[in-house]
Design a protein around this motif. Sequence first.
Motif, PDB file in Angstrom:
ATOM      1  N   TRP A  49      39.428  31.974 -67.119  1.00 48.46           N
ATOM      2  CA  TRP A  49      38.215  32.240 -66.337  1.00 48.46           C
ATOM      3  C   TRP A  49      37.410  30.959 -66.139  1.00 48.46           C
ATOM      4  O   TRP A  49      36.910  30.682 -65.056  1.00 48.46           O
ATOM      5  CB  TRP A  49      37.362  33.308 -67.027  1.00 48.46           C
ATOM      6  CG  TRP A  49      36.048  33.493 -66.358  1.00 48.46           C
ATOM      7  CD1 TRP A  49      35.810  34.086 -65.160  1.00 48.46           C
ATOM      8  CD2 TRP A  49      34.783  33.046 -66.836  1.00 48.46           C
ATOM      9  NE1 TRP A  49      34.469  34.047 -64.864  1.00 48.46           N
ATOM     10  CE2 TRP A  49      33.820  33.412 -65.878  1.00 48.46           C
ATOM     11  CE3 TRP A  49      34.366  32.377 -67.978  1.00 48.46           C
ATOM     12  CZ2 TRP A  49      32.472  33.136 -66.038  1.00 48.46           C
ATOM     13  CZ3 TRP A  49      33.033  32.108 -68.131  1.00 48.46           C
ATOM     14  CH2 TRP A  49      32.098  32.478 -67.162  1.00 48.46           C
ATOM     15  N   LEU A  50      37.309  30.135 -67.193  1.00 45.79           N
ATOM     16  CA  LEU A  50      36.577  28.872 -67.068  1.00 45.79           C
ATOM     17  C   LEU A  50      37.268  27.925 -66.092  1.00 45.79           C
ATOM     18  O   LEU A  50      36.612  27.119 -65.426  1.00 45.79           O
ATOM     19  CB  LEU A  50      36.432  28.200 -68.437  1.00 45.79           C
ATOM     20  CG  LEU A  50      35.454  28.869 -69.400  1.00 45.79           C
ATOM     21  CD1 LEU A  50      35.577  28.256 -70.782  1.00 45.79           C
ATOM     22  CD2 LEU A  50      34.041  28.760 -68.883  1.00 45.79           C
ATOM     23  N   ALA A  56      35.573  37.132 -63.233  1.00 44.37           N
ATOM     24  CA  ALA A  56      34.701  37.347 -64.388  1.00 44.37           C
ATOM     25  C   ALA A  56      34.798  38.769 -64.915  1.00 44.37           C
ATOM     26  O   ALA A  56      34.651  39.004 -66.116  1.00 44.37           O
ATOM     27  CB  ALA A  56      33.258  37.026 -64.016  1.00 44.37           C
ATOM     28  N   SER A  60      35.608  39.534 -68.795  1.00 47.98           N
ATOM     29  CA  SER A  60      34.610  40.193 -69.652  1.00 47.98           C
ATOM     30  C   SER A  60      35.182  41.437 -70.312  1.00 47.98           C
ATOM     31  O   SER A  60      34.769  41.810 -71.400  1.00 47.98           O
ATOM     32  CB  SER A  60      33.359  40.532 -68.852  1.00 47.98           C
ATOM     33  OG  SER A  60      33.651  41.491 -67.856  1.00 47.98           O
ATOM     34  N   ILE A  68      31.228  35.743 -71.879  1.00 48.63           N
ATOM     35  CA  ILE A  68      31.168  35.417 -70.457  1.00 48.63           C
ATOM     36  C   ILE A  68      29.734  35.082 -70.059  1.00 48.63           C
ATOM     37  O   ILE A  68      29.500  34.118 -69.320  1.00 48.63           O
ATOM     38  CB  ILE A  68      31.730  36.580 -69.610  1.00 48.63           C
ATOM     39  CG1 ILE A  68      33.181  36.882 -70.006  1.00 48.63           C
ATOM     40  CG2 ILE A  68      31.617  36.278 -68.134  1.00 48.63           C
ATOM     41  CD1 ILE A  68      34.136  35.734 -69.843  1.00 48.63           C
ATOM     42  N   GLU A  69      28.762  35.827 -70.574  1.00 49.70           N
ATOM     43  CA  GLU A  69      27.353  35.533 -70.274  1.00 49.70           C
ATOM     44  C   GLU A  69      26.942  34.173 -70.831  1.00 49.70           C
ATOM     45  O   GLU A  69      26.218  33.419 -70.185  1.00 49.70           O
ATOM     46  CB  GLU A  69      26.456  36.629 -70.837  1.00 49.70           C
ATOM     47  CG  GLU A  69      26.552  37.941 -70.099  1.00 49.70           C
ATOM     48  CD  GLU A  69      25.764  39.048 -70.773  1.00 49.70           C
ATOM     49  OE1 GLU A  69      25.145  38.797 -71.841  1.00 49.70           O
ATOM     50  OE2 GLU A  69      25.765  40.163 -70.239  1.00 49.70           O
ATOM     51  N   TRP A  71      28.874  31.502 -71.408  1.00 55.12           N
ATOM     52  CA  TRP A  71      29.469  30.415 -70.639  1.00 55.12           C
ATOM     53  C   TRP A  71      28.922  30.359 -69.215  1.00 55.12           C
ATOM     54  O   TRP A  71      28.843  29.276 -68.626  1.00 55.12           O
ATOM     55  CB  TRP A  71      30.991  30.528 -70.642  1.00 55.12           C
ATOM     56  CG  TRP A  71      31.533  30.024 -71.938  1.00 55.12           C
ATOM     57  CD1 TRP A  71      31.971  30.762 -72.984  1.00 55.12           C
ATOM     58  CD2 TRP A  71      31.637  28.661 -72.331  1.00 55.12           C
ATOM     59  NE1 TRP A  71      32.354  29.946 -74.012  1.00 55.12           N
ATOM     60  CE2 TRP A  71      32.172  28.647 -73.627  1.00 55.12           C
ATOM     61  CE3 TRP A  71      31.344  27.450 -71.714  1.00 55.12           C
ATOM     62  CZ2 TRP A  71      32.410  27.468 -74.321  1.00 55.12           C
ATOM     63  CZ3 TRP A  71      31.590  26.283 -72.413  1.00 55.12           C
ATOM     64  CH2 TRP A  71      32.107  26.289 -73.690  1.00 55.12           C
ATOM     65  N   THR A  72      28.503  31.477 -68.672  1.00 56.81           N
ATOM     66  CA  THR A  72      27.852  31.460 -67.359  1.00 56.81           C
ATOM     67  C   THR A  72      26.524  30.719 -67.453  1.00 56.81           C
ATOM     68  O   THR A  72      26.183  29.898 -66.594  1.00 56.81           O
ATOM     69  CB  THR A  72      27.633  32.901 -66.859  1.00 56.81           C
ATOM     70  OG1 THR A  72      28.885  33.574 -66.828  1.00 56.81           O
ATOM     71  CG2 THR A  72      27.020  32.909 -65.472  1.00 56.81           C
ATOM     72  N   ARG A  73      25.763  30.981 -68.513  1.00 57.15           N
ATOM     73  CA  ARG A  73      24.484  30.300 -68.718  1.00 57.15           C
ATOM     74  C   ARG A  73      24.689  28.805 -68.981  1.00 57.15           C
ATOM     75  O   ARG A  73      23.949  27.960 -68.464  1.00 57.15           O
ATOM     76  CB  ARG A  73      23.741  30.962 -69.875  1.00 57.15           C
ATOM     77  CG  ARG A  73      22.285  30.552 -69.964  1.00 57.15           C
ATOM     78  CD  ARG A  73      21.492  31.377 -70.954  1.00 57.15           C
ATOM     79  NE  ARG A  73      22.098  31.389 -72.282  1.00 57.15           N
ATOM     80  CZ  ARG A  73      22.461  32.501 -72.923  1.00 57.15           C
ATOM     81  NH1 ARG A  73      22.296  33.676 -72.375  1.00 57.15           N
ATOM     82  NH2 ARG A  73      22.993  32.430 -74.122  1.00 57.15           N
ATOM     83  N   ASN A  75      27.208  26.945 -67.930  1.00 54.33           N
ATOM     84  CA  ASN A  75      27.596  26.322 -66.657  1.00 54.33           C
ATOM     85  C   ASN A  75      26.405  26.144 -65.731  1.00 54.33           C
ATOM     86  O   ASN A  75      26.275  25.113 -65.061  1.00 54.33           O
ATOM     87  CB  ASN A  75      28.682  27.154 -65.972  1.00 54.33           C
ATOM     88  CG  ASN A  75      30.022  27.015 -66.644  1.00 54.33           C
ATOM     89  OD1 ASN A  75      30.291  26.025 -67.310  1.00 54.33           O
ATOM     90  ND2 ASN A  75      30.860  28.020 -66.490  1.00 54.33           N
ATOM     91  N   ALA A  76      25.491  27.127 -65.688  1.00 52.65           N
ATOM     92  CA  ALA A  76      24.307  27.024 -64.814  1.00 52.65           C
ATOM     93  C   ALA A  76      23.384  25.902 -65.285  1.00 52.65           C
ATOM     94  O   ALA A  76      22.871  25.113 -64.474  1.00 52.65           O
ATOM     95  CB  ALA A  76      23.572  28.359 -64.783  1.00 52.65           C
TER      96      ALA A  76
END
Length: 139
Positions: A49-50, A56, A60, A68-69, A71-73, A75-76
């Motif tokens: 996924w990364l 996603a 998840s 997932i949340e 790594w999303t944060r 990345n942002a």
Amino acid sequence: MMRDEAGFESNEKITGREPVQRKDKPAEQMYDREVPITGVTGHTLLHDWLDGEVDAMRASEVEGKSKIELWTRINAESEMLRRRVTPVHVQQRIMASLPDTPGTATSWWKSQVTMTPVSAIAIGVALLAVGALIIQALR
């Protein structure tokens, strides 16, 4: 008392007995030492996924929503930090503090040394004392 000759020939005339025959061990079975670790995979769905290979939603379901949340944060926030630039007034202060002509710094051994008469006398006395101590130590 029994002696083991370790398979070497001995002189039977001297000892008067038969040499002990060495027993051969049966061939042991060789096992492969590489054993896969169960339960932990080297390349998980999270890595896919990364890398952008899996959506996603599927990641998840398998890896858990919290990972997932997270790594999303991450990345942002890292994308936000990549876009951050130094403010103009800070850049101007940095550029103003730089010398006008490059290469104006001189090496320490090329710079001129100024010495007062008092410091020259103090250095001379110190060198004389060190020399006297060395002479005394050599005697």
